[in-house]
Each structure stands twice: as C-alpha cells, then as structure tokens.
Design an enzyme around this catalytic site. Structure first.
Site, PDB file in Angstrom:
ATOM      1  N   HIS A   1      -2.594  50.537   7.046  1.00 39.09           N
ATOM      2  CA  HIS A   1      -3.589  50.585   5.958  1.00 39.09           C
ATOM      3  C   HIS A   1      -3.674  49.244   5.250  1.00 39.09           C
ATOM      4  CE1 HIS A   1      -4.923  54.719   5.608  1.00 39.09           C
ATOM      5  NE2 HIS A   1      -3.704  55.104   5.934  1.00 39.09           N
ATOM      6  N   LYS A   2      -2.487  48.712   4.936  1.00 41.18           N
ATOM      7  CA  LYS A   2      -2.453  47.423   4.230  1.00 41.18           C
ATOM      8  C   LYS A   2      -3.041  46.324   5.104  1.00 41.18           C
ATOM      9  CE  LYS A   2       1.755  47.639   1.497  1.00 41.18           C
ATOM     10  NZ  LYS A   2       2.998  46.874   1.335  1.00 41.18           N
TER      11      LYS A   2
ATOM     12  N   ASP B   1       4.591  42.962  -2.447  1.00 44.36           N
ATOM     13  CA  ASP B   1       5.372  44.069  -2.987  1.00 44.36           C
ATOM     14  C   ASP B   1       4.571  44.636  -4.146  1.00 44.36           C
ATOM     15  OD1 ASP B   1       7.834  45.472  -2.434  1.00 44.36           O
ATOM     16  OD2 ASP B   1       8.385  44.997  -4.494  1.00 44.36           O
ATOM     17  N   THR B   2       4.494  45.958  -4.174  1.00 48.18           N
ATOM     18  CA  THR B   2       3.645  46.619  -5.164  1.00 48.18           C
ATOM     19  C   THR B   2       4.440  47.630  -5.965  1.00 48.18           C
ATOM     20  OG1 THR B   2       1.652  46.373  -3.825  1.00 48.18           O
ATOM     21  CG2 THR B   2       1.651  48.182  -5.389  1.00 48.18           C
TER      22      THR B   2
ATOM     23  N   HIS C   1      -5.288  46.064  -7.144  1.00 47.25           N
ATOM     24  CA  HIS C   1      -4.164  45.142  -7.345  1.00 47.25           C
ATOM     25  C   HIS C   1      -3.989  44.222  -6.130  1.00 47.25           C
ATOM     26  CE1 HIS C   1      -3.411  48.982  -5.596  1.00 47.25           C
ATOM     27  NE2 HIS C   1      -2.276  48.598  -5.049  1.00 47.25           N
TER      28      HIS C   1
END
Ligand code: IMP
Length: 194
Positions: free
Chosen positions: A11-12, A68-69, A176
């Site tokens: 997905h990313k 990183d989230t 984000h």
C-alpha cells in the site's frame, strides 16, 4: 536513479510511487528480496526512520529512504505515537490496534488526533529528514475499506469521510505520508542528475 524504499508494505509503495512518478525508480525491499528484520527500537519516529534507512543503505549500498508513522491522539497524551504498529501487541494487527484504540477512547469527547510521518533519506553518505502531518479525529466506529492500518477510524479535518472511504488519490493529496513524500520529491528534483 534507483531509490530503495525501505518497506515491505505494498500500500505504501503504491502511494509513494504515485507521488514520485518518473522522478526516480522506486524499488522496495521485496523487489530486492530482502526479508531480514530491522529492529525498530527507537524512541521517536525520527530515530526509527533513520535506523531503517541507514540499515538498508549499509546492506545494499544504494540510495534509500524509510518512513515511520505514528498516530498521536490528544486525549491519550500522544499515544499510540511511535508504538502505533504494536499498540495491541507484537502482532502488528491493524484490526486489533483499532479495536484497542476505540476501547481506550470510549466516553472521551475530545477525539482530536494527528498522523505524523518522518522520512529519512540516505544518499551520497548524507542523511536528510522530512516530515508531514495531518490533523483530524478518531471516529466513533470504523468506516470504509480502502487504505490500511488506522485508516477506517481516522477522519481528516474538514472531511466527512474516513481515510478508508477515500480514493488513494484524495488520501495522498492530504495525508501525512503524502506531505512528507512531496517534500522528499522537491528535494530529489533539486539534486544534480546522474
Ligand atoms: P509505520 O511506521 O509506517 O510502520 O506505521 C506505524 C503504524 O501506523 C502501523 O500500525 C501502520 O498501520 C499505521 N499507519 C501508517 N501509515 C498509515 C496510514 O497512512 N493510514 C493508517 N494507518 C497508518
């Protein structure tokens, strides 16, 4: 230029490829057949992004970036934050994480939250950090099937739908990670062409 994105998350990868377009040739750790664990033991998003990007650069010697989230909920003093992936335990189970979050938020009226992403880029031996965030709130019940992670319970400010009810394009335009990757794209577009 070939640029490694230190992720196994499809997905990313799709989100990032849609934003970076033809600027660079983005390859994932799956493309490199690299399935070795990277221990994300940092105490901040910055530390974890940096650990991932530096580890991958050391392994492959290719320019790379990592993200990183964290989901930071105001009424929970910023939790789950850097622990978002492991909120309900080490299984990284998105449904269990959302269920735990909704349980913790029961009876809480102030549902303000934000997603924050930090991106670390390691290129030519130097490291650069970029970040992006989006404000919103935690919904009372999950809605939508698109996206991943906490998307069904996060509604960005000014919207009537959750991230999981939006097209990828709409989410990317305001998210984000979308914002952090836009900043990365601006940086990459200013590098001398090799
Ligand atoms: P990571 O740092 O990208 O591994 O993300 C940490 C946690 O936040 C994981 O539980 C992810 O599923 C979640 N997460 C990351 N990005 C998003 C997003 O765009 N939407 C919803 N959840 C996300």
């Amino acid at each position: 230029m070939k640029l490694v994105f230190a992720t196994h998350n499809d997905h990313k990868l799709q989100e990032v490829r849609a934003i970076l377009g033809d600027l660079v040739d983005v390859v994932s750790l799956k493309d490199l057949q690299d399935f070795d664990e990277i221990e994300e033991n940092g105490l901040t998003l910055e530390e974890n992004a940096s650990i991932k990007a530096r580890t991958v650069f050391a392994r492959h010697g290719l320019p790379c970036f990592a993200d990183d989230t964290g989901l930071e909920v105001k009424a929970l003093d910023g939790a789950p934050g850097v622990y978002s992936a492991r909120y309900a335990g080490p299984g990284h189970d998105a449904k269990a994480n959302m269920a735990k979050l909704l349980k913790e938020m029961e009876g809480i009226e102030d549902r303000r939250a934000r997603f924050r992403t930090v991106v670390s880029l390691v290129i030519d031996g130097k490291e650069y950090l970029f970040d992006g965030e989006v404000a919103g709130e935690i919904m009372l019940t999950p809605a939508g099937v698109e996206g991943f992670g906490y998307d069904p319970v996060f509604r960005p400010e000014g919207c009537t739908e959750s991230f999981a009810e939006m097209s990828a394009e709409k989410k990317n335009g305001m998210s984000h990670r979308g914002r952090a990757i836009q900043t990365l794209a601006r940086h990459l577009s200013q590098l001398p062409r090799k």
